[in-house]
Scaffold this motif. Structure first.
Motif, short mmCIF file in Angstrom:
data_model
loop_
_atom_site.label_atom_id
_atom_site.label_comp_id
_atom_site.label_asym_id
_atom_site.label_seq_id
_atom_site.Cartn_x
_atom_site.Cartn_y
_atom_site.Cartn_z
N PRO A 6 0.63 -1.13 0.04
CA PRO A 6 -0.08 -0.01 0.10
C PRO A 6 0.79 1.51 0.16
O PRO A 6 0.22 2.38 -0.53
N ALA A 7 1.94 1.34 0.55
CA ALA A 7 2.85 2.29 0.61
C ALA A 7 4.28 2.31 0.14
O ALA A 7 4.69 1.17 0.52
N PHE A 8 4.61 2.70 -0.88
CA PHE A 8 6.00 2.57 -1.43
C PHE A 8 6.56 3.91 -1.89
O PHE A 8 5.99 4.62 -2.77
N ASP A 9 7.82 4.13 -1.46
CA ASP A 9 8.61 5.37 -1.61
C ASP A 9 9.84 4.93 -2.61
O ASP A 9 10.88 4.29 -2.12
N ALA A 10 9.48 5.26 -4.04
CA ALA A 10 10.78 4.86 -4.78
C ALA A 10 12.18 5.29 -4.26
O ALA A 10 13.37 4.68 -4.70
N GLY A 11 12.12 6.32 -3.88
CA GLY A 11 13.34 7.13 -3.37
C GLY A 11 14.13 6.28 -2.18
O GLY A 11 15.33 6.45 -1.98
N GLN A 12 13.37 5.52 -1.64
CA GLN A 12 13.90 4.85 -0.38
C GLN A 12 15.33 3.76 -0.85
O GLN A 12 16.01 3.48 -0.24
N ALA A 13 14.68 3.02 -2.19
CA ALA A 13 15.70 2.08 -2.53
C ALA A 13 16.76 2.60 -3.30
O ALA A 13 16.25 3.43 -4.47
N GLU A 14 17.91 2.62 -3.22
CA GLU A 14 18.92 2.82 -4.00
C GLU A 14 19.06 1.98 -5.39
O GLU A 14 19.40 0.94 -5.19
N PRO A 15 18.96 2.68 -6.64
CA PRO A 15 18.80 1.86 -7.74
C PRO A 15 20.17 1.65 -8.14
O PRO A 15 21.13 1.92 -7.60
N PRO A 16 20.56 0.43 -8.83
CA PRO A 16 21.45 -0.01 -9.37
C PRO A 16 22.20 1.12 -10.16
O PRO A 16 21.57 2.13 -10.76
N PRO A 17 23.71 1.36 -10.13
CA PRO A 17 24.43 2.40 -10.76
C PRO A 17 24.06 2.39 -12.32
O PRO A 17 24.22 1.63 -12.97
N VAL A 18 23.72 3.84 -12.73
CA VAL A 18 23.53 3.80 -14.05
C VAL A 18 24.17 5.29 -14.55
O VAL A 18 24.06 6.19 -13.60
N ALA A 19 25.10 5.22 -15.34
CA ALA A 19 25.86 6.53 -15.64
C ALA A 19 24.92 7.81 -15.70
O ALA A 19 23.90 7.83 -16.45
N PRO A 20 25.13 8.88 -14.80
CA PRO A 20 24.24 10.09 -14.81
C PRO A 20 24.24 10.49 -16.36
O PRO A 20 22.85 11.00 -16.80
N ALA A 21 25.09 10.62 -17.03
CA ALA A 21 24.96 11.09 -18.36
C ALA A 21 24.14 10.61 -19.32
O ALA A 21 23.75 11.05 -20.41
N ALA A 22 23.87 9.16 -19.03
CA ALA A 22 23.12 8.31 -19.87
C ALA A 22 21.41 8.52 -19.52
O ALA A 22 20.84 8.09 -20.48
N ARG A 23 21.27 9.02 -18.43
CA ARG A 23 19.85 8.89 -17.94
C ARG A 23 19.06 9.72 -18.91
O ARG A 23 17.85 9.12 -19.17
N LYS A 24 19.34 11.04 -19.52
CA LYS A 24 18.53 11.77 -20.31
C LYS A 24 18.34 11.09 -21.69
O LYS A 24 17.59 11.57 -22.53
N HIS A 25 19.14 9.98 -21.97
CA HIS A 25 19.00 9.52 -23.36
C HIS A 25 17.90 8.19 -23.62
O HIS A 25 17.53 8.19 -24.89
N PHE A 26 17.37 7.83 -22.49
CA PHE A 26 16.49 6.76 -22.69
C PHE A 26 15.13 7.38 -23.37
O PHE A 26 14.67 8.28 -22.94
N ARG A 27 14.56 6.49 -24.20
CA ARG A 27 13.36 6.92 -24.94
C ARG A 27 12.29 6.08 -24.86
O ARG A 27 11.10 6.58 -25.17
N LEU A 28 12.68 4.91 -24.35
CA LEU A 28 11.22 4.03 -24.45
C LEU A 28 11.48 2.85 -23.27
O LEU A 28 12.72 2.36 -23.26
N VAL A 29 10.34 2.45 -22.78
CA VAL A 29 10.34 1.17 -21.76
C VAL A 29 9.63 0.14 -22.56
O VAL A 29 8.39 0.37 -22.85
N ALA A 30 10.08 -1.24 -22.63
CA ALA A 30 9.43 -2.15 -23.32
C ALA A 30 9.44 -3.36 -22.41
O ALA A 30 10.53 -3.59 -21.59
N ILE A 31 8.09 -3.73 -22.10
CA ILE A 31 8.05 -4.71 -21.17
C ILE A 31 7.31 -6.20 -21.47
O ILE A 31 6.30 -6.00 -22.44
N GLY A 32 7.92 -7.15 -21.21
CA GLY A 32 7.18 -8.31 -21.55
C GLY A 32 7.03 -9.24 -20.31
O GLY A 32 7.57 -9.35 -19.16
N SER A 33 5.76 -9.77 -20.35
CA SER A 33 5.02 -10.40 -19.22
C SER A 33 4.14 -11.38 -19.36
O SER A 33 3.43 -11.31 -20.56
N SER A 34 4.10 -12.64 -18.50
CA SER A 34 3.26 -13.83 -18.71
C SER A 34 2.58 -13.98 -17.48
O SER A 34 2.11 -13.40 -16.85
N THR A 35 2.57 -15.33 -16.99
CA THR A 35 1.91 -15.86 -15.87
C THR A 35 2.21 -15.05 -14.69
O THR A 35 3.32 -15.12 -14.35
#
Length: 366
Positions: free
Chosen positions: A160-189
């Protein structure tokens, strides 16, 4: 003969199945289907939720097929009661594909059911054998899921309550962050609830478009989209041929078509052969994302049976994309993400909350 005795003693006992269905004719149809597989044994039937609860308490089945529209106690209420008191794998079986009914039916996942299946076609229908086989295989697989560990600690699997800022995400180069343009997700059962969990915790102004292939029965996609939008609060719509994806929106590929995207964020849908047994296929989508977006895409492979999308997640990684596979502990079935991990296709292996952390972190200003 000694050899014969050994064979008999080594044989696994049949899976003990409880069939919950208020219609006598449908109940008999399901009993007929399950009797065709020697690995399944129907130990009891129930015509309403109260009878189902008592049968679970007294007979302790390995798995349950659950109808939802029943007198005295409906399937949704029965599912909640079973998961709170006698946690048992539950497969919801429904005969309706009307969007308003599917949206209601999918709410059973929030009560603890593992998967929702469309009732197999009747004898004589050209799709009878395939749909019957799919239900039987799903029931057998779900019987092995350890729901006691997964559901017993909470009334619903949604945090019911989740603060995404609490968990430190795996490192991704800061300079690359602004370049992402799409998220694609695959899911099943097991995926619908994970998708709901992820989308419900993303910021409403999430700056990237999201495209989703969720393996779901024919006719369920529209109702699934309605349920996902209402339950997550995120902008979710059914993908259409030729539309240009917008930021802060998620698009679910409809049943019966293969989806691809181009570098201009345009979706193409076309009738095509199934791939890895699925139409839409995660593999087909991920391949087009790798070709069109390269390093500017994020690929996510969630819980599900089989291997659809696993190799193509690796293709995305090879083109420089950020690739994520759901971890085993949080997956209902670790087939697809597990295959991706084995192939080295995932740059990160994460639970859903950490996936949210990564997505949120990627789009923060550096």
């Amino acid at each position: 003969m000694p050899g014969s005795a050994k064979t008999v003693s080594d044989k696994r006992p049949p899976i003990r199945l409880l069939v919950v269905e208020d219609s006598p004719s449908v109940r008999e149809f399901l009993l007929y289907l399950f009797a065709s597989d020697q690995d399944l044994q129907v130990i009891a039937t129930a015509g309403n939720g109260e009878e189902a609860l008592e049968a679970v308490r007294s007979r302790k089945p390995d798995v349950i097929t659950m109808d939802l529209h029943m007198p005295r106690m409906d399937g949704y209420t029965a599912t909640r009661a079973i998961m709170e008191n006698y946690p048992t794998p539950i497969v919801v079986v429904t005969g309706s594909s009307a969007p308003e009914d599917i949206s209601t039916t999918l709410s059973a996942l929030e009560a603890g059911a593992l998967v929702v299946m469309k009732r197999p076609m009747g004898i004589g229908h050209p799709d009878h054998a395939a749909t019957a086989r799919e239900l039987i295989q799903t029931v057998k697989l779900m019987s092995e899921i350890k729901v006691v560990k997964r559901w017993a600690k909470q009334k619903t699997p949604v945090i019911p309550a989740f603060d995404a800022g609490q968990a430190e995400p795996p490192p991704v180069a800061p300079a690359a962050r602004k370049h992402f343009r799409l998220v694609a997700i695959g899911s099943s059962t097991g995926g619908p609830l994970v998708l709901q969990r992820i989308l419900s915790h993303l910021p409403r102004n999430f700056p990237l478009p999201i495209i989703i292939v969720q393996h779901i029965a024919q006719g369920f996609a529209e109702g699934f989209v309605q349920w996902l939008a209402e339950s997550s609060g995120f902008a979710v719509s059914l993908a259409a041929d030729g539309i240009v994806m917008m930021p802060s929106h998620a698009y679910v590929v409809p049943s019966g078509v293969q989806a691809s995207v181009d570098a201009y964020a345009r979706i193409t849908l076309k009738k095509d052969a199934a791939e890895n047994g699925h139409c839409p296929s995660v593999s087909a989508l991920f391949r087009s994302v790798a070709n069109a977006y390269g390093a500017y895409a994020v690929g996510i492979l969630l819980t599900g049976m089989g291997k659809d999308g696993a190799a193509e997640l690796g293709l995305m990684r090879g083109r420089g994309a950020l690739t994520i596979a759901q971890d085993k502990e949080s997956s209902v079935v670790h087939g697809m993400p597990g295959e991706a991990i084995a192939l080295g296709a995932a740059t990160h292996v994460l639970e859903p909350d950490r996936i949210v952390s990564v997505l949120t972190g990627l789009t923060k200003p550096s």
